[in-house]
Design a protein around this motif. Structure first.
Motif, mmCIF file in Angstrom:
data_model
loop_
_atom_site.group_PDB
_atom_site.id
_atom_site.type_symbol
_atom_site.label_atom_id
_atom_site.label_comp_id
_atom_site.label_asym_id
_atom_site.label_seq_id
_atom_site.Cartn_x
_atom_site.Cartn_y
_atom_site.Cartn_z
ATOM 1 N N LEU A 1 25.201 -15.162 45.074
ATOM 2 C CA LEU A 1 24.151 -14.150 44.959
ATOM 3 C C LEU A 1 24.708 -12.860 44.373
ATOM 4 O O LEU A 1 24.104 -12.237 43.484
ATOM 5 C CB LEU A 1 23.542 -13.889 46.345
ATOM 6 C CG LEU A 1 22.399 -12.880 46.404
ATOM 7 C CD1 LEU A 1 21.206 -13.386 45.624
ATOM 8 C CD2 LEU A 1 21.996 -12.622 47.852
ATOM 9 N N ALA A 2 25.899 -12.439 44.864
ATOM 10 C CA ALA A 2 26.517 -11.219 44.348
ATOM 11 C C ALA A 2 26.882 -11.371 42.872
ATOM 12 O O ALA A 2 26.693 -10.438 42.067
ATOM 13 C CB ALA A 2 27.757 -10.882 45.175
ATOM 14 N N ALA A 3 27.392 -12.568 42.498
ATOM 15 C CA ALA A 3 27.747 -12.796 41.102
ATOM 16 C C ALA A 3 26.521 -12.711 40.203
ATOM 17 O O ALA A 3 26.557 -12.096 39.122
ATOM 18 C CB ALA A 3 28.426 -14.161 40.958
ATOM 19 N N LEU B 1 27.395 -6.409 33.928
ATOM 20 C CA LEU B 1 28.843 -6.534 33.896
ATOM 21 C C LEU B 1 29.240 -7.757 33.079
ATOM 22 O O LEU B 1 28.549 -8.782 33.111
ATOM 23 C CB LEU B 1 29.404 -6.642 35.310
ATOM 24 C CG LEU B 1 29.766 -5.312 36.010
ATOM 25 C CD1 LEU B 1 28.510 -4.520 36.316
ATOM 26 C CD2 LEU B 1 30.554 -5.573 37.277
ATOM 27 N N PRO B 2 30.378 -7.686 32.379
ATOM 28 C CA PRO B 2 30.839 -8.840 31.593
ATOM 29 C C PRO B 2 31.140 -10.030 32.497
ATOM 30 O O PRO B 2 31.490 -9.871 33.676
ATOM 31 C CB PRO B 2 32.117 -8.312 30.916
ATOM 32 C CG PRO B 2 31.994 -6.830 30.959
ATOM 33 C CD PRO B 2 31.229 -6.511 32.201
ATOM 34 N N ASP B 3 31.029 -11.233 31.932
ATOM 35 C CA ASP B 3 31.240 -12.447 32.709
ATOM 36 C C ASP B 3 32.633 -12.507 33.315
ATOM 37 O O ASP B 3 32.813 -12.951 34.462
ATOM 38 C CB ASP B 3 31.015 -13.683 31.832
ATOM 39 C CG ASP B 3 29.555 -13.852 31.464
ATOM 40 O OD1 ASP B 3 28.701 -13.217 32.119
ATOM 41 O OD2 ASP B 3 29.261 -14.624 30.524
ATOM 42 N N GLU B 4 33.659 -12.052 32.552
ATOM 43 C CA GLU B 4 35.015 -12.131 33.085
ATOM 44 C C GLU B 4 35.206 -11.193 34.272
ATOM 45 O O GLU B 4 35.939 -11.520 35.218
ATOM 46 C CB GLU B 4 36.035 -11.816 31.985
ATOM 47 C CG GLU B 4 35.894 -10.446 31.347
ATOM 48 C CD GLU B 4 34.943 -10.460 30.153
ATOM 49 O OE1 GLU B 4 34.969 -9.503 29.377
ATOM 50 O OE2 GLU B 4 34.171 -11.449 30.011
ATOM 51 N N VAL B 5 34.518 -10.038 34.260
ATOM 52 C CA VAL B 5 34.612 -9.114 35.398
ATOM 53 C C VAL B 5 33.927 -9.720 36.622
ATOM 54 O O VAL B 5 34.447 -9.668 37.743
ATOM 55 C CB VAL B 5 33.980 -7.754 35.039
ATOM 56 C CG1 VAL B 5 33.956 -6.837 36.263
ATOM 57 C CG2 VAL B 5 34.749 -7.105 33.897
ATOM 58 N N VAL B 6 32.768 -10.320 36.409
ATOM 59 C CA VAL B 6 32.044 -10.943 37.520
ATOM 60 C C VAL B 6 32.874 -12.066 38.120
ATOM 61 O O VAL B 6 32.995 -12.200 39.350
ATOM 62 C CB VAL B 6 30.683 -11.478 37.030
ATOM 63 C CG1 VAL B 6 30.004 -12.285 38.131
ATOM 64 C CG2 VAL B 6 29.786 -10.336 36.587
ATOM 65 N N THR B 7 33.483 -12.888 37.255
ATOM 66 C CA THR B 7 34.319 -13.989 37.741
ATOM 67 C C THR B 7 35.499 -13.469 38.547
ATOM 68 O O THR B 7 35.838 -14.009 39.616
ATOM 69 C CB THR B 7 34.826 -14.825 36.556
ATOM 70 O OG1 THR B 7 33.703 -15.336 35.834
ATOM 71 C CG2 THR B 7 35.688 -15.985 37.040
ATOM 72 N N ALA B 8 36.138 -12.402 38.043
ATOM 73 C CA ALA B 8 37.291 -11.836 38.747
ATOM 74 C C ALA B 8 36.888 -11.292 40.113
ATOM 75 O O ALA B 8 37.576 -11.515 41.118
ATOM 76 C CB ALA B 8 37.931 -10.727 37.903
#
Length: 580
Positions: free
Chosen positions: A539-541, A549-556
């Motif tokens: 949910l937060a992602a 936010l960029p996908d890589e930031v969300v993944t991190a």
């Protein structure tokens, strides 16, 4: 508002907030708790000591009659909320159960109970009324249990509610017969015709008004976006519908159910459910308290043996003949058996009829007191009956599906054993299928197993927490165990069995919450997936992605949070007792 009313309200709220939770923690149940509290604090319990010990007055309810209308209002709300779960189409689909099983149940149970009353010594006319009223079951208690178990819409729930609806329709002829016994009915045919006409008119009025008046009225209230106005209109609908059927001689609960059913297809049903739920819980508690207060120990105790014997006879007769009614209408044996046990108690309507017969002299006061005690005791036994009925239904279900429990015909190697084949277990199985990994699953729901076996899936009936069951599925050759069972206790039993008998096996387990994850980790399960935390991470992602936010930031960010949770679980495994 006088001091006596405030004192009674305080005693009830004290019981609801303190004593009943203690019963619940002792696994007795709220229904039995409220009934026991009513017997304790009522005029026939501690209230008998009020004259000699004045302080007792402050912890007893002095006027049960004053609380009774609030309890009846609780039943009305309960049936209204139950009606919101149904629809006109669903009720029409249940017509066979309502008029088939329901009619057979009342007749098959009422005749032997009436015959038993004749054998005891009651006149045939009184015995017929007693047999009919004792054949009815408790709409309030049974409906509450079905809602608490989330089974109101299950096949069992629909069958039970259908029978209860027919029993509510039987209120008119039973009240008519009781009125005839009082000697106040000058013309039987006129009285019967008038009663039936009023009942039919009341039902028709609610059905027509619900379509052309009630729904538009609620919609108009909702358009104002005022929750207070929506609540006010809803209360008008509930109480008004109940009053119409009550005035026609029918059960007020039936009117509330019909009103709820008519509003079930509107867009406002969920808001109505949320707003009324707290009122229903408290008011239905008042009803159960009044049931407990109706038991007069001075009358019951000298005849306790007769009371218990009478209750046992009623339960046995109703279970046997209700089961027969279900089977005659081709209801599956497990469902018919569980429904028969669940409907074995007598209903709250018996209090009304017994009071009427006692007031007219058709029943002696002592006999009426014994019958009231029998009704109250059978109501108190309902939660225990529900548990027994559920176990009986499962046993019959398992016996009907004995072929599902046979071991696999082959000896798989490096396969995965899945405990539980619900939505999570099925998803895991589909992923394994896509990768060509062999699996075998266990589940204790025969219907779910039968459905999976019908689809050609290697799913078997059995308890995944038993090592011997896992051993028959080739546990010593399995590459991994996956625990997806819904019940936390069952999941922990499976994890413990695997860890004890195959200590080096890989175990992946689904946890309901952090507390459950802690307990599984303490059992040595390395791969614990906390369902609530994983859902919150996803949910937060999704939220962070929507915020740009960029996908890589969300993944991190997500991986960091997941690592933090896994580290906490690892500490729990190593320390064995620290809370997450």
């Amino acid at each position: 508002m006088n001091d006596s009313f405030l004192k009674d309200a305080f005693v009830y709220l004290l019981a609801a907030g303190v004593l009943v939770p203690l019963f619940h923690r002792a696994r007795i149940g709220a229904v039995v708790g409220f009934i026991a509290v009513g017997a304790l604090v009522g005029p026939h319990g501690l209230g008998r000591l009020a004259d000699t010990l004045p302080l007792i007055r402050f912890i007893t309810i002095s006027s049960p009659e004053r609380a009774a209308p609030f309890g009846e209002l609780g039943i009305v709300f309960l049936l209204f909320l139950l009606g919101l779960e149904f629809s006109t189409a669903r009720l029409w689909a249940l017509r066979r159960e309502v008029f088939g099983v329901g009619c057979l149940q009342v007749v098959l149970c009422g005749v032997p109970l009436a015959f038993g009353a004749i054998l005891v010594g009651y006149p045939p006319s009184v015995a017929l009324v007693l047999g009919s009223v004792l054949a009815l079951s408790s709409t309030a208690v049974v409906s509450q249990l079905l809602i608490d178990q989330h089974r109101a819409l299950a096949p069992l729930g629909q069958l039970v509610i259908a029978v209860l609806l027919f029993q509510d329709l039987m209120v008119v002829p039973i009240l008519l017969a009781a009125e005839l016994l009082t000697g106040n009915a000058p013309d039987v045919l006129t009285l019967a015709g008038l009663a039936l006409a009023k009942a039919a008119g009341a039902v028709a009025l609610i059905l027509v008004a619900g379509r052309f008046v009630l729904a538009p009225l609620v919609a108009a209230a909702a358009s104002t976006r005022s929750r207070d106005l929506i609540m006010a209109i809803t209360l008008v609908v509930v109480v008004g519908s109940a009053a119409v059927t009550h005035r026609a001689g029918l059960s007020s609960a039936l009117g509330a159910f019909l009103a709820g059913m008519l509003l079930s297809e509107t867009a406002y049903r969920h808001q109505i459910e949320v707003d009324l739920e707290p009122f229903k819980g408290l008011l239905i508690g008042v009803f159960f308290v009044t049931v407990g207060m109706s038991v007069d120990f001075a009358v019951v105790l000298p005849r306790l043996g007769w009371v218990v014997a009478g209750v046992v006879c009623i339960l046995v007769v109703k279970v046997a003949f209700t089961f027969a009614a279900g089977r005659l209408m081709r209801v599956a044996a497990p469902t018919a058996a569980e429904a028969a046990v669940l409907l074995a108690q007598t209903g709250e309507f018996a209090f009304v009829v017994l009071a009427l017969l006692a007031a007219s002299g058709a029943l002696a006061p002592a006999d009426a007191g014994v019958l009231v005690a029998m009704v109250g005791l059978s109501l108190a036994a309902t939660p225990l009956l529900a548990r027994a009925g559920r176990r009986l239904g499962r046993r019959l279900d398992a016996r009907l599906h004995e072929g599902l429990a046979v071991p696999p015909p082959t000896r798989p190697e490096r396969h995965v054993i899945i405990g539980g084949f619900g939505r999570v277990g099925r998803t895991v199985a589909e992923a394994l299928d896509e990768e060509g990994v062999a699996y075998v699953a266990l589940d204790n729901d025969p219907r779910r197993v039968a459905e999976a076996r019908g689809a050609g899936l290697p799913v078997y009936f059995g308890d995944a927490g038993r090592a011997e069951m896992l051993e028959r599925l080739g546990a010593e050759r399995a590459s991994a165990f996956v625990v997806t069972l819904d019940a936390p206790n069952a999941a922990e039993r499976m994890a413990a069995a695997v860890r004890q008998h195959w200590p080096t096996a890989a175990i992946i387990a689904r946890a309901k919450d952090a507390e459950h994850a802690h307990r599984l980790s303490a059992l040595g399960v390395a791969g614990v997936i906390p369902e609530a935390q994983e859902a919150s991470l996803q949910l937060a992602a999704r939220l962070l992605t929507q915020l740009g936010l960029p996908d890589e930031v969300v993944t991190a960010r997500t991986e960091t949070a997941r690592a933090r949770i896994e580290a906490a679980l690892a500490r729990a495994r190593s320390q064995g007792g620290q809370r997450i």
